[in-house]
Structure formats: C-alpha cells, structure tokens
Design an enzyme around this catalytic site. Structure first.
Site, mmCIF file in Angstrom:
data_model
loop_
_atom_site.group_PDB
_atom_site.id
_atom_site.type_symbol
_atom_site.label_atom_id
_atom_site.label_comp_id
_atom_site.label_asym_id
_atom_site.label_seq_id
_atom_site.Cartn_x
_atom_site.Cartn_y
_atom_site.Cartn_z
ATOM 1 N N LYS A 120 75.250 51.429 -101.592
ATOM 2 C CA LYS A 120 74.449 50.574 -100.709
ATOM 3 C C LYS A 120 74.825 49.092 -100.945
ATOM 4 O O LYS A 120 75.993 48.815 -101.194
ATOM 5 C CB LYS A 120 72.957 50.850 -100.915
ATOM 6 C CG LYS A 120 72.666 52.361 -100.860
ATOM 7 C CD LYS A 120 71.221 52.718 -100.793
ATOM 8 C CE LYS A 120 71.104 54.238 -100.788
ATOM 9 N NZ LYS A 120 69.762 54.719 -100.534
ATOM 10 N N HIS A 157 73.969 57.009 -92.037
ATOM 11 C CA HIS A 157 72.955 57.039 -93.102
ATOM 12 C C HIS A 157 71.598 56.641 -92.513
ATOM 13 O O HIS A 157 71.535 55.799 -91.612
ATOM 14 C CB HIS A 157 73.357 56.076 -94.225
ATOM 15 C CG HIS A 157 72.481 56.207 -95.428
ATOM 16 N ND1 HIS A 157 71.249 55.614 -95.506
ATOM 17 C CD2 HIS A 157 72.644 56.908 -96.578
ATOM 18 C CE1 HIS A 157 70.689 55.938 -96.666
ATOM 19 N NE2 HIS A 157 71.519 56.721 -97.334
ATOM 20 N N ASN A 217 76.777 56.514 -103.212
ATOM 21 C CA ASN A 217 76.534 55.554 -102.126
ATOM 22 C C ASN A 217 75.871 54.344 -102.771
ATOM 23 O O ASN A 217 74.693 54.369 -103.079
ATOM 24 C CB ASN A 217 75.613 56.190 -101.080
ATOM 25 C CG ASN A 217 75.158 55.174 -100.030
ATOM 26 O OD1 ASN A 217 75.738 54.093 -99.915
ATOM 27 N ND2 ASN A 217 74.124 55.521 -99.286
#
Ligand code: PGA
Length: 252
Positions: free
Chosen positions: A11, A96, A9
């Site tokens: 981001k 998330h 992930n």
C-alpha cells in the site's frame, strides 16, 4: 498442482531505501529457506525500480499496486503497463477494494486494466470481495460473482499461471478480523466454480485464488490447508520482514 503465491501489498508504505533494505533482508532469509511458494513484494510506484533492482536474480518477484490501461498519452498522474514491465515488474494488483472505495474503480475499469496487463506480459492479480454490509445482507456470492464476471469479461486464459484472483473480504482487511478457513474456502470454492465454468476444467482448476485480509503467520496454515486457497495477499504483515517470512515458512 497449483503453486502457492505469497504476495505482499505494501500500500502507501516504504520509500525506495526502505524497500531495498527489506528486499535484501528477505532475500538472504529466502536463500537458505528454499520456499515452495512464489514470493512477491508490492512496493508503491516510487520504490518499484529500487525493489526490482534489489530483487534481481532472486526468487522474489515485484508487483505494482495499480496501473492505467492506455499505453501512453495525456493521462496526468497515471502509469502504463509498459512502464512497469520496463522496470522489471512481473505482476500488477488490480481492483483492490481500497481502489474501488476511494478511487471509484469499477468492474469495467478493472476489466480494461486486466486486458492491458495481459497484452503487456504482466500477470494481473484481480481482487474481489464483499463488504460487511453485503455479507450481512446475504449478498456475498452475488457481489463476488459480479466482480468476477465483470472484471474478467472477455479475458482469455491461455496459461492459467498468468492470471491470479485474490478474494479479500473488505471486512477482514486491516481489521485483524480474518475470515475463518471455512468462510474463506466457501467463497474460494464458489469462485473456482465460476472459473471452471468460464475457462473449462483445466483452465479453471489451474488458476490460483489467493486469500487476503489480516493474514498473519499464525493463521496462515489453517487458511492454506483448504483446497481452493492457493496463497495469500498480505497487507500489514508484509511490511515486516520477520512476519512476511514467517507466513512464507508456514506455506512451505
Ligand atoms: P491486510 O491487507 O493483510 O492488512 O488485512 C490485505 C490487503 O489489503 O491486501
């Protein structure tokens, strides 16, 4: 036998060019390593197309980090499920804890997104997890239980490979403070029990439950050796090819 997944992930990190460079390097390492787990990278929206093109024909799948549940329309700034599949994305990370905390996502909006992802052929990775305060108040199971029942309300499982859960204790994300294998397994086993109750023995025991929160090459083996931990959702350590590849090797 559940096949482990190691998912990055990213981001809000990496441009399209940086994504292509990363995927090319990872791809060449994976070609000789022949890993036994599924491998996903999760670039930001602006690098998804480049990531999908660079990963095409390899074992690397590409996950988006969010999406909206509608097909199209006047939703400024949003991205639809069909826009993601058109690029070649196979997965989407939903709910998330950063989206819940900073962008006010609720179990209800996560639920709508999970259903829309499934209807469009995307595999949702549904994130759940408690804050430090909730853990200290003894509310971990309560919180995670509500996120599972709300997020998966009326969500069907016809193929257990096409729905993934990620347990990410908020206090372990980006802090360097990983949950111990025992702490993680305890919550994973609780989630497994909820899933078996909801989807039956075959469905519930076939679903993958990933752990996320400061996963690094040196703590991967301990976590992954636990019976209900089926892989990792990796943030910081997924940004460097060597660290991410190191985690994949620990699983294999
Ligand atoms: P971290 O992030 O590995 O940097 O703790 C995990 C996540 O937020 O998915």
């Amino acid at each position: 036998m559940r096949k482990a997944i190691i998912a990055g992930n990213w981001k809000m990190h990496k441009t399209a060019d940086e994504t292509v460079a990363f995927v090319k390097q990872l791809r060449s390492k994976l070609e000789s390593a022949n890993p036994s787990c599924e491998v996903l990278v999760g670039p930001p929206f602006t690098a998804l197309q480049a990531g999908c093109e660079a990963a095409d024909g390899s074992i690397i799948g590409v996950a988006a980090q969010n999406m909206y549940w509608e097909t199209s329309g006047a939703f400024t700034g949003e991205i639809s499920p069909g826009m993601l599949t058109a690029l070649g994305c196979s997965h989407v990370i939903l709910g998330h804890s950063e989206r819940r905390a900073y962008f006010l996502e609720s179990d209800d909006s996560v639920n709508k997104k999970v259903k829309a992802a499934q209807e469009n052929g995307l595999i949702p990775i549904v994130c759940v997890g408690e804050t430090l305060e909730e853990r200290e108040r003894g509310e971990t199971f309560d919180r995670v239980g509500r996120q599972i029942s709300g997020g998966l309300d009326k969500v069907e499982v016809t193929d257990p490979e096409r729905l993934v859960i990620a347990y990410e204790p908020v206090w372990a994300i980006g802090t360097g403070k990983t949950a111990t294998p025992d702490q993680a397994q305890e919550v994973h086993a609780f989630i497994r029990e909820l899933l078996v109750r909801k989807y039956g023995e075959e469905g519930g025991s076939g679903l993958r439950i990933l752990y996320g929160g400061s996963v690094k090459p040196d703590n991967t083996k301990g976590l992954m050796s636990r019976p209900d931990i089926d892989g990792g959702l990796v943030g910081g350590a997924s940004l460097k090819v060597d660290d991410f590849f190191g985690i994949i090797q620990e699983v294999s």
